[in-house]
Design a protein around this motif. Structure first.
Motif, PDB file in Angstrom:
ATOM      1  N   LEU A 182       4.099  -6.291  -7.653  1.00  0.00           N
ATOM      2  CA  LEU A 182       4.772  -7.346  -6.900  1.00  0.00           C
ATOM      3  C   LEU A 182       5.965  -6.790  -6.133  1.00  0.00           C
ATOM      4  CD1 LEU A 182       4.549 -10.285  -9.449  1.00  0.00           C
ATOM      5  CD2 LEU A 182       3.535 -10.218  -7.162  1.00  0.00           C
ATOM      6  N   ASN A 183       6.627  -5.784  -6.696  1.00  0.00           N
ATOM      7  CA  ASN A 183       7.725  -5.147  -5.971  1.00  0.00           C
ATOM      8  C   ASN A 183       7.219  -4.514  -4.684  1.00  0.00           C
ATOM      9  OD1 ASN A 183       9.247  -5.824  -8.197  1.00  0.00           O
ATOM     10  ND2 ASN A 183       9.356  -3.744  -9.012  1.00  0.00           N
ATOM     11  N   GLN A 184       6.082  -3.832  -4.773  1.00  0.00           N
ATOM     12  CA  GLN A 184       5.508  -3.200  -3.584  1.00  0.00           C
ATOM     13  C   GLN A 184       5.075  -4.258  -2.577  1.00  0.00           C
ATOM     14  OE1 GLN A 184       5.537  -0.138  -2.742  1.00  0.00           O
ATOM     15  NE2 GLN A 184       4.274  -0.276  -0.893  1.00  0.00           N
ATOM     16  N   LEU A 185       4.494  -5.347  -3.059  1.00  0.00           N
ATOM     17  CA  LEU A 185       4.103  -6.449  -2.186  1.00  0.00           C
ATOM     18  C   LEU A 185       5.322  -6.984  -1.441  1.00  0.00           C
ATOM     19  CD1 LEU A 185       1.779  -8.396  -1.369  1.00  0.00           C
ATOM     20  CD2 LEU A 185       2.516  -9.861  -3.252  1.00  0.00           C
ATOM     21  N   ALA A 186       6.436  -7.101  -2.170  1.00  0.00           N
ATOM     22  CA  ALA A 186       7.665  -7.601  -1.557  1.00  0.00           C
ATOM     23  C   ALA A 186       8.181  -6.649  -0.486  1.00  0.00           C
ATOM     24  CB  ALA A 186       8.726  -7.809  -2.631  1.00  0.00           C
ATOM     25  N   GLN A 364      -4.714  -5.347  -9.145  1.00  0.00           N
ATOM     26  CA  GLN A 364      -6.164  -5.219  -9.029  1.00  0.00           C
ATOM     27  C   GLN A 364      -6.689  -6.030  -7.845  1.00  0.00           C
ATOM     28  OE1 GLN A 364      -8.444  -5.643 -12.743  1.00  0.00           O
ATOM     29  NE2 GLN A 364      -9.933  -6.894 -11.639  1.00  0.00           N
ATOM     30  N   LEU A 365      -6.118  -7.230  -7.653  1.00  0.00           N
ATOM     31  CA  LEU A 365      -6.494  -8.060  -6.511  1.00  0.00           C
ATOM     32  C   LEU A 365      -6.137  -7.368  -5.191  1.00  0.00           C
ATOM     33  CD1 LEU A 365      -7.332 -10.741  -5.132  1.00  0.00           C
ATOM     34  CD2 LEU A 365      -5.005 -11.576  -5.593  1.00  0.00           C
ATOM     35  N   VAL A 366      -4.935  -6.825  -5.103  1.00  0.00           N
ATOM     36  CA  VAL A 366      -4.492  -6.143  -3.886  1.00  0.00           C
ATOM     37  C   VAL A 366      -5.357  -4.916  -3.619  1.00  0.00           C
ATOM     38  CG1 VAL A 366      -2.577  -4.856  -2.844  1.00  0.00           C
ATOM     39  CG2 VAL A 366      -2.131  -7.013  -4.051  1.00  0.00           C
ATOM     40  N   GLU A 367      -5.682  -4.197  -4.677  1.00  0.00           N
ATOM     41  CA  GLU A 367      -6.518  -3.008  -4.542  1.00  0.00           C
ATOM     42  C   GLU A 367      -7.892  -3.383  -3.967  1.00  0.00           C
ATOM     43  OE1 GLU A 367      -7.752   0.807  -7.361  1.00  0.00           O
ATOM     44  OE2 GLU A 367      -7.274  -1.120  -8.282  1.00  0.00           O
ATOM     45  N   TRP A 368      -8.446  -4.498  -4.430  1.00  0.00           N
ATOM     46  CA  TRP A 368      -9.746  -4.946  -3.908  1.00  0.00           C
ATOM     47  C   TRP A 368      -9.635  -5.296  -2.430  1.00  0.00           C
ATOM     48  CZ3 TRP A 368     -11.374  -9.645  -1.801  1.00  0.00           C
ATOM     49  CH2 TRP A 368     -12.752  -9.745  -1.587  1.00  0.00           C
ATOM     50  N   TRP A 375      -6.927  -6.347   3.721  1.00  0.00           N
ATOM     51  CA  TRP A 375      -5.495  -6.426   3.480  1.00  0.00           C
ATOM     52  C   TRP A 375      -4.717  -6.873   4.717  1.00  0.00           C
ATOM     53  CZ3 TRP A 375      -2.397  -7.454  -0.102  1.00  0.00           C
ATOM     54  CH2 TRP A 375      -1.055  -7.073  -0.098  1.00  0.00           C
ATOM     55  N   THR A 376      -5.112  -6.410   5.854  1.00  0.00           N
ATOM     56  CA  THR A 376      -4.391  -6.776   7.077  1.00  0.00           C
ATOM     57  C   THR A 376      -4.910  -8.074   7.685  1.00  0.00           C
ATOM     58  OG1 THR A 376      -5.890  -5.428   8.427  1.00  0.00           O
ATOM     59  CG2 THR A 376      -3.870  -4.375   7.630  1.00  0.00           C
ATOM     60  N   GLU A 377      -5.968  -8.637   7.104  1.00  0.00           N
ATOM     61  CA  GLU A 377      -6.556  -9.861   7.639  1.00  0.00           C
ATOM     62  C   GLU A 377      -6.164 -11.106   6.859  1.00  0.00           C
ATOM     63  OE1 GLU A 377      -8.206  -9.480  10.424  1.00  0.00           O
ATOM     64  OE2 GLU A 377      -7.941  -7.300  10.248  1.00  0.00           O
ATOM     65  N   HIS A 414       2.741 -11.994   2.006  1.00  0.00           N
ATOM     66  CA  HIS A 414       2.289 -10.836   2.769  1.00  0.00           C
ATOM     67  C   HIS A 414       1.259 -11.318   3.774  1.00  0.00           C
ATOM     68  CE1 HIS A 414       0.007  -7.296   3.966  1.00  0.00           C
ATOM     69  NE2 HIS A 414       1.071  -6.591   3.644  1.00  0.00           N
ATOM     70  N   SER A 415       1.596 -11.233   5.039  1.00  0.00           N
ATOM     71  CA  SER A 415       0.682 -11.628   6.107  1.00  0.00           C
ATOM     72  C   SER A 415       1.097 -10.892   7.372  1.00  0.00           C
ATOM     73  CB  SER A 415       0.724 -13.147   6.337  1.00  0.00           C
ATOM     74  OG  SER A 415      -0.275 -13.558   7.241  1.00  0.00           O
ATOM     75  N   THR A 416       0.184 -10.162   7.939  1.00  0.00           N
ATOM     76  CA  THR A 416       0.543  -9.302   9.074  1.00  0.00           C
ATOM     77  C   THR A 416       0.827 -10.085  10.344  1.00  0.00           C
ATOM     78  OG1 THR A 416      -1.820  -8.975   9.532  1.00  0.00           O
ATOM     79  CG2 THR A 416      -0.702  -7.300   8.197  1.00  0.00           C
TER      80      THR A 416
END
Length: 590
Positions: A182-186, A364-368, A375-377, A414-416
């Motif tokens: 979550l830190n990385q997501l932030a 695990q969700l982010v990795e998938w 991830w960018t979509e 997280h949304s590009t």
């Protein structure tokens, strides 16, 4: 390299905060070299078959229990270019995570749980650690424009964490290594500092998240009523726009039988899972479904409940409480006799076990998503239904507590298509989640009751008093806040909850329920974030012209309907067995 953070409070105080991000390039080379040597030595260079099996078993067990970025790094040699790219993404995580890995490989894991010490600059004059943000980002004021790109629709994932205490997360100030993913997501997204739940427990708060409608409209509290037909769910809103819709729900208070599944193609709940399934089950089911619909626009809702009491993480996930003894895993909601520091530390450690495990599953969700090139979509939002308290004001868990640890929750996006990333002194409440998700998806930005947090300043139509309420088991409390001032109204307790025994022993053990009402408490959160100084009496003495703001809060905090008179027993209709079972499973009734 060190980043200097400046956190400005509304009171005008400025705290300068240092966080060592670290020279990651050098550390990365050292780390990869270390791994190559480690794998080479233990994968057969002079080792017997028995030795090889034993060493690999230890390594496999460790990497199965650690954040995904560490497992990625361990497989660099084996998995080629794709894994190297994944490792590169993750090496920006905090120094303590690398230290944690090295400590484990040395066999010293049982001795310590890593913790980053606060520097002198991070301490306020009284020696307390100030509120800082782990992500290594400057805390900024809300931008006038978020520069949202709504040129096309995008898939949306909403992750709701049950009973989540934000301050146990690294990005919201924890010194523990509870949430590396979550830190990385932030770091890669948007963090809002001031998100407030509309209730202190699940049924009304999650209903508002799922519908965008306030509690006094949807009416879902401690009752067995069904979600009204006129109240649209997120599933219905997105379904009308051509989205595939799925929900994977861990809390037994949110089920199909109360019509929460309206608009969802798939809705799995406690009827299939049982009460409070593990995060692994919820995440894997969600991934399996998204695998089938990934060529379409989709909405996926995950309600993860591991951080709800009792705090019983899987045995192999008890990193923080492994050296604690006689841990209280389901503390009483209030303490007649305050718990010892050791007992409170044990409770927090058990909670951190659960949080760390949940974080691993989110990883695990982010990795998938990365692996599927989504991830960018995708727009990914992480929040909580309500918070959790650990001893402040001698209170624990949540239920009827109106204190800040119970009402403040994380809000990470997280949304590009969001042009501004970082940590922002901004917030909202649960009626704003539905329009925010719609805004990120390009489907509009406002509803009758809320507006997207990403609406440009010039387009915001209203600034509102934020309400948080509890109205169950004969207890009525409501908190109203605006501009940093928080007013709590306490009503008289009705001592016949659900037709139960008059003034039962269980209820008498909760000191705050013995104080007669109606009464008020007022806190200046800008200068008193710990809610230690009730200033209502002083503020109420002001001239009428000077306390219009207070009267606005009083009007907002007043419950609609006839209040219970002191000493009055009001008969309450008995709930059905299914509702009672769900409430018992969630710990709200005995």
């Amino acid at each position: 390299m060190q980043d200097l953070l400046t956190l400005r409070k509304n009171s005008g105080k400025t705290w300068k905060i240092r966080y060592a991000v670290g020279a990651m390039t050098g550390k990365r080379l050292f780390f990869y070299s270390f791994l190559i040597v480690y794998i080479t030595v233990f994968a057969g260079c002079g080792a017997s078959p028995g030795d090889v099996h034993e060493k690999n078993a230890v390594s496999d067990e460790y990497f199965s229990n650690e954040p995904n970025h560490l497992r990625d790094m361990a497989s660099v040699v084996k998995k080629g270019e794709k894994t190297v790219a994944a490792a590169e993404r993750q090496t920006a995580l905090a120094d303590e995570d690398n230290a944690l890995l090295r400590t484990k490989l040395k066999g010293d894991m049982a001795d310590a749980v890593p913790k980053r010490e606060a520097s002198a600059e991070e301490r306020t004059p009284d020696g307390m650690t100030s509120h800082y943000y782990y992500a290594g980002l400057e805390v900024r004021k809300r931008p006038d424009s978020w520069k949202i790109d709504n040129s096309g629709k995008r898939p949306v994932i909403l992750v709701v964490l049950d009973a989540i205490n934000a301050e146990h997360m690294g990005v919201y100030g924890s010194m523990e290594t509870t949430t590396p993913n979550l830190n990385q997501l932030a770091k890669e997204g948007v963090v809002l500092t001031d998100w407030v739940s509309n209730s202190s427990w699940t049924r009304p708060s999650f209903t508002t998240i799922l519908t965008g409608v306030p509690k006094n409209v949807h009416g879902m509290e401690l009752n067995d009523r069904k979600l009204p037909a006129h109240v649209q769910t997120l599933g219905e809103r997105f379904k009308k726009k051509g989205y595939r819709t799925g929900a994977f729900i861990g809390n037994p208070l949110i089920q199909k039988k109360w019509l929460y599944h309206q608009g969802f193609d798939i809705f799995k709940d406690a009827a299939e899972y049982g009460d409070f399934p593990r995060a692994k089950t919820i995440v894997e089911d969600a991934i399996d479904w998204m695998e089938k619909v990934k060529g379409s626009d989709f909405l996926c809702v995950l309600f993860i409940t591991d951080t709800h009491a009792p705090y019983n993480a899987p045995e192999n996930e008890r990193l923080f409480s492994k050296n604690q003894f006689n841990v209280i895993r389901a503390p009483k909601k209030e303490s007649v006799h305050p718990l010892t520091d050791e007992e409170v530390a044990g409770i927090k450690a058990a909670y951190n076990d659960e949080l760390h495990y949940v974080d691993k599953m989110i990883g695990q969700l982010v990795e998938w998503l990365h692996g599927e090139r989504l991830w960018t979509e995708v727009a990914l939002v992480v929040t909580g239904d309500h918070g959790e308290i650990f001893g402040d004001h001698d209170c624990f868990q949540h239920a009827w507590h109106m204190w800040e640890p119970v009402l403040r929750v994380p809000f990470i996006v997280h949304s590009t298509n969001v042009g501004e990333q970082g940590v922002f002194e901004a917030g909202g409440t649960h009626t704003d989640i539905a329009p925010t998700l719609m805004h990120l998806a390009g489907l509009g930005s406002k509803t009758k009751w809320g507006q997207s947090v990403f609406v440009d300043i010039d387009d915001r139509t209203f600034e509102k008093v934020i309400l948080s309420a509890y109205d169950a088991q004969g207890v009525k409390r409501q908190a109203a806040r605006k501009n940093g001032m928080k007013l709590i109204r306490y009503e008289n307790v009705d001592w016949t909850p659900m037709g139960g025994k008059h003034k039962s022993k269980e209820w008498q053990e909760n000191p705050s329920l013995q104080i007669p009402g109606p009464r008020y408490e007022l806190y200046d959160l800008n200068n008193d974030p710990g809610e230690q100084h009730n200033i209502f009496a002083e503020a109420d003495k002001q001239a009428a012209s000077e306390k219009r703001w207070l009267n606005e809060l009083k009007d907002a905090a007043r419950f609609v309907g006839k209040p219970t008179k002191k000493g009055e027993d009001k008969p309450v209709r008995q709930l059905d067995d299914e509702t009672l079972d769900a409430l018992k499973a969630a710990g709200y009734i005995e």
